[in-house]
Design a protein around this motif. Sequence first.
Motif, PDB file in Angstrom:
ATOM      1  N   LEU A 177       0.831  -1.197   0.000  1.00 31.71           N
ATOM      2  CA  LEU A 177       0.000   0.000   0.000  1.00 31.71           C
ATOM      3  C   LEU A 177       0.869   1.253   0.000  1.00 31.71           C
ATOM      4  N   ASP A 178       0.537   2.190  -0.884  1.00 33.99           N
ATOM      5  CA  ASP A 178       1.303   3.434  -1.014  1.00 33.99           C
ATOM      6  C   ASP A 178       0.761   4.462  -0.024  1.00 33.99           C
ATOM      7  N   LEU A 179       1.482   4.661   1.068  1.00 30.34           N
ATOM      8  CA  LEU A 179       1.030   5.574   2.115  1.00 30.34           C
ATOM      9  C   LEU A 179       1.106   7.043   1.691  1.00 30.34           C
ATOM     10  N   MET A 180       1.769   7.337   0.584  1.00 28.32           N
ATOM     11  CA  MET A 180       1.835   8.710   0.101  1.00 28.32           C
ATOM     12  C   MET A 180       0.709   9.040  -0.873  1.00 28.32           C
ATOM     13  N   ASP A 181      -0.146   8.076  -1.164  1.00 28.34           N
ATOM     14  CA  ASP A 181      -1.274   8.301  -2.060  1.00 28.34           C
ATOM     15  C   ASP A 181      -2.487   8.727  -1.235  1.00 28.34           C
ATOM     16  N   PRO A 182      -2.929   9.986  -1.348  1.00 27.15           N
ATOM     17  CA  PRO A 182      -4.067  10.446  -0.527  1.00 27.15           C
ATOM     18  C   PRO A 182      -5.328   9.603  -0.705  1.00 27.15           C
ATOM     19  N   ASP A 199       7.926   9.047  -2.142  1.00 29.13           N
ATOM     20  CA  ASP A 199       7.011  10.177  -2.122  1.00 29.13           C
ATOM     21  C   ASP A 199       6.398  10.354  -3.504  1.00 29.13           C
ATOM     22  N   THR A 200       5.409  11.237  -3.622  1.00 35.20           N
ATOM     23  CA  THR A 200       4.704  11.401  -4.890  1.00 35.20           C
ATOM     24  C   THR A 200       5.588  11.946  -6.002  1.00 35.20           C
ATOM     25  N   ASP A 201       6.691  12.587  -5.641  1.00 35.79           N
ATOM     26  CA  ASP A 201       7.610  13.095  -6.659  1.00 35.79           C
ATOM     27  C   ASP A 201       8.749  12.119  -6.949  1.00 35.79           C
ATOM     28  N   GLY A 202       8.648  10.908  -6.414  1.00 36.59           N
ATOM     29  CA  GLY A 202       9.655   9.895  -6.676  1.00 36.59           C
ATOM     30  C   GLY A 202      10.789   9.840  -5.676  1.00 36.59           C
ATOM     31  N   THR A 242      20.332  14.670  15.661  1.00 37.62           N
ATOM     32  CA  THR A 242      20.548  13.761  14.526  1.00 37.62           C
ATOM     33  C   THR A 242      19.542  13.990  13.412  1.00 37.62           C
ATOM     34  N   PHE A 243      18.293  14.282  13.784  1.00 40.83           N
ATOM     35  CA  PHE A 243      17.224  14.370  12.793  1.00 40.83           C
ATOM     36  C   PHE A 243      16.760  15.818  12.641  1.00 40.83           C
ATOM     37  N   SER A 244      16.918  16.346  11.443  1.00 44.65           N
ATOM     38  CA  SER A 244      16.629  17.745  11.150  1.00 44.65           C
ATOM     39  C   SER A 244      15.202  17.930  10.637  1.00 44.65           C
ATOM     40  N   SER A 245      14.636  19.090  10.939  1.00 45.85           N
ATOM     41  CA  SER A 245      13.326  19.479  10.412  1.00 45.85           C
ATOM     42  C   SER A 245      13.449  20.368   9.179  1.00 45.85           C
ATOM     43  N   SER A 246      14.660  20.687   8.793  1.00 43.19           N
ATOM     44  CA  SER A 246      14.913  21.574   7.661  1.00 43.19           C
ATOM     45  C   SER A 246      15.240  20.755   6.410  1.00 43.19           C
ATOM     46  N   PRO A 247      14.793  21.167   5.239  1.00 45.30           N
ATOM     47  CA  PRO A 247      14.072  22.402   4.925  1.00 45.30           C
ATOM     48  C   PRO A 247      12.566  22.314   5.145  1.00 45.30           C
ATOM     49  N   THR A 248      12.026  21.098   5.395  1.00 41.64           N
ATOM     50  CA  THR A 248      10.594  20.963   5.599  1.00 41.64           C
ATOM     51  C   THR A 248      10.298  19.657   6.324  1.00 41.64           C
ATOM     52  N   THR A 249       9.187  19.643   7.047  1.00 37.11           N
ATOM     53  CA  THR A 249       8.719  18.404   7.672  1.00 37.11           C
ATOM     54  C   THR A 249       7.577  17.790   6.866  1.00 37.11           C
ATOM     55  N   MET A 250       7.269  18.380   5.726  1.00 26.42           N
ATOM     56  CA  MET A 250       6.117  17.953   4.940  1.00 26.42           C
ATOM     57  C   MET A 250       6.506  16.897   3.905  1.00 26.42           C
ATOM     58  N   THR A 251       5.493  16.155   3.475  1.00 23.93           N
ATOM     59  CA  THR A 251       5.641  15.184   2.403  1.00 23.93           C
ATOM     60  C   THR A 251       4.570  15.464   1.368  1.00 23.93           C
ATOM     61  N   SER A 252       4.619  14.726   0.280  1.00 18.99           N
ATOM     62  CA  SER A 252       3.559  14.701  -0.706  1.00 18.99           C
ATOM     63  C   SER A 252       3.209  16.114  -1.173  1.00 18.99           C
ATOM     64  N   ILE A 253       1.906  16.388  -1.283  1.00 21.80           N
ATOM     65  CA  ILE A 253       1.465  17.659  -1.845  1.00 21.80           C
ATOM     66  C   ILE A 253       1.773  18.837  -0.947  1.00 21.80           C
ATOM     67  N   ARG A 254       2.134  18.604   0.293  1.00 21.34           N
ATOM     68  CA  ARG A 254       2.373  19.712   1.223  1.00 21.34           C
ATOM     69  C   ARG A 254       3.842  20.113   1.271  1.00 21.34           C
ATOM     70  N   LYS A 255       4.591  19.798   0.245  1.00 20.25           N
ATOM     71  CA  LYS A 255       6.002  20.134   0.284  1.00 20.25           C
ATOM     72  C   LYS A 255       6.292  21.557  -0.211  1.00 20.25           C
ATOM     73  N   VAL A 256       5.268  22.394  -0.293  1.00 18.91           N
ATOM     74  CA  VAL A 256       5.476  23.804  -0.599  1.00 18.91           C
ATOM     75  C   VAL A 256       6.061  24.470   0.630  1.00 18.91           C
ATOM     76  N   ASP A 257       7.215  25.078   0.490  1.00 16.41           N
ATOM     77  CA  ASP A 257       7.909  25.641   1.643  1.00 16.41           C
ATOM     78  C   ASP A 257       7.747  27.156   1.672  1.00 16.41           C
TER      79      ASP A 257
END
Length: 401
Positions: A6-11, A37-40, A61-76
């Motif tokens: 199952l593709d968890l990145m597919d809304p 992710d949806t962009d490959g 160890t784990f950065s939040s930059s440049p974004t914490t978003m995935t899929s369609i919400r990767k507009v920064d």
Amino acid sequence: MIVQNLDLMDPKRFADGIPYEHFRHLRDCAPVSRGTDTDGEPLWHVVRHQDVSAVSRDARTFSSSPTTMTSIRKVDPSPPIITFLDSPEHTRVRKLTFKVFAPSRLAALKVPVRGIVDLLLDEAREKGEFDLAEDIALRLPFEVLLELLDIPRRDRTTMLGWARRTVNLGDKEYGDDTGPDAFQQIHAYLNDFAHHRAAHPADDCFSLLLNARLNGAERLGLPDRLTPDEVGLFASTLVTAGIETTYCSVTGGVLALLDHPDELARLRADRRLLPTAAAEVLRWVTPVTHFARRPVADTEIAGQPVAAGEKTVLWYSSANRDERVFTDPDRFDIGRSPNPQLSFGGGGPHVCIGNGLAVLELREFLDGVADLLPLLELAEPPVRPETNFMNSVKHLRLRFR
């Protein structure tokens, strides 16, 4: 049936709700698994409570930059919002904005929040049939936040229209490209308002933020105060993120109580259960399904090597149903204790700064609605959006019997 791939990145996979069976399978067989992710872009899915919490707390160890978003919400947004910052910049903004959510300020909001809850419920009674999502779940956090920010009432209807377009982003009803535009409109308005307050101070949160000073900032080579642009961006993030979380927990909480009448009866009989009931609603619903992090160096998660820079998706919806942590996790129990739910993040420096306000809104709503729910029934089946980011119900039509 469990879908192994199952593709968890597919809304679309979330249109009927969270795929809990698939997450259960992953927790048992592949707690850290590969995805795309949806962009490959390749990524890792992290689904167990222990691992989600550990990654969340390890900000070195784990950065939040440049974004914490995935899929369609990767507009920064530019500049980045607080969610996308690492320390020391993140620490600076968090300390300078903390006073907005100080216990004394939240205590002072209890009566106004309850007043908003009662007003919205009274309007629902007058209608007889109403959409809980549109008429209450969206408006409750919106009215609270705009009261907190002291936004002029003449502008609130326009802002509510913008706010509506930021929820359920990715669903066709809202359009694929309206969300970022709506955020930009909210940001532009609140940025102008912040500049206005910088020139004309008042006894409100904007002035509080503009007047805040950070001791020791000079040692870090950082500014000791927020600029009007930073205040406007923080307020924009507060409005959009604050609305989404309560929007989901109100609709999901009502559905849970309607589906579990014995638990509703417990709450009606004993309001002392309100704190644990709110926590259980947050666990049960898990408004934000996931966020992402990126390791700054090669590391491991649950024994799985993860290379520097590889996106790591933390699934709170799965962690909050982890059998290793929660007894009978698929049972809705308003008295559940302990309840280490991760709905505001897995702990660490990025735990939601506005969680106290969100809990206050939810408790007051549950207290206000508890005695009405036995009088209500579904007028139509709930309608869920196509989004994998928020566990929301976009339409929940109810009517009085």
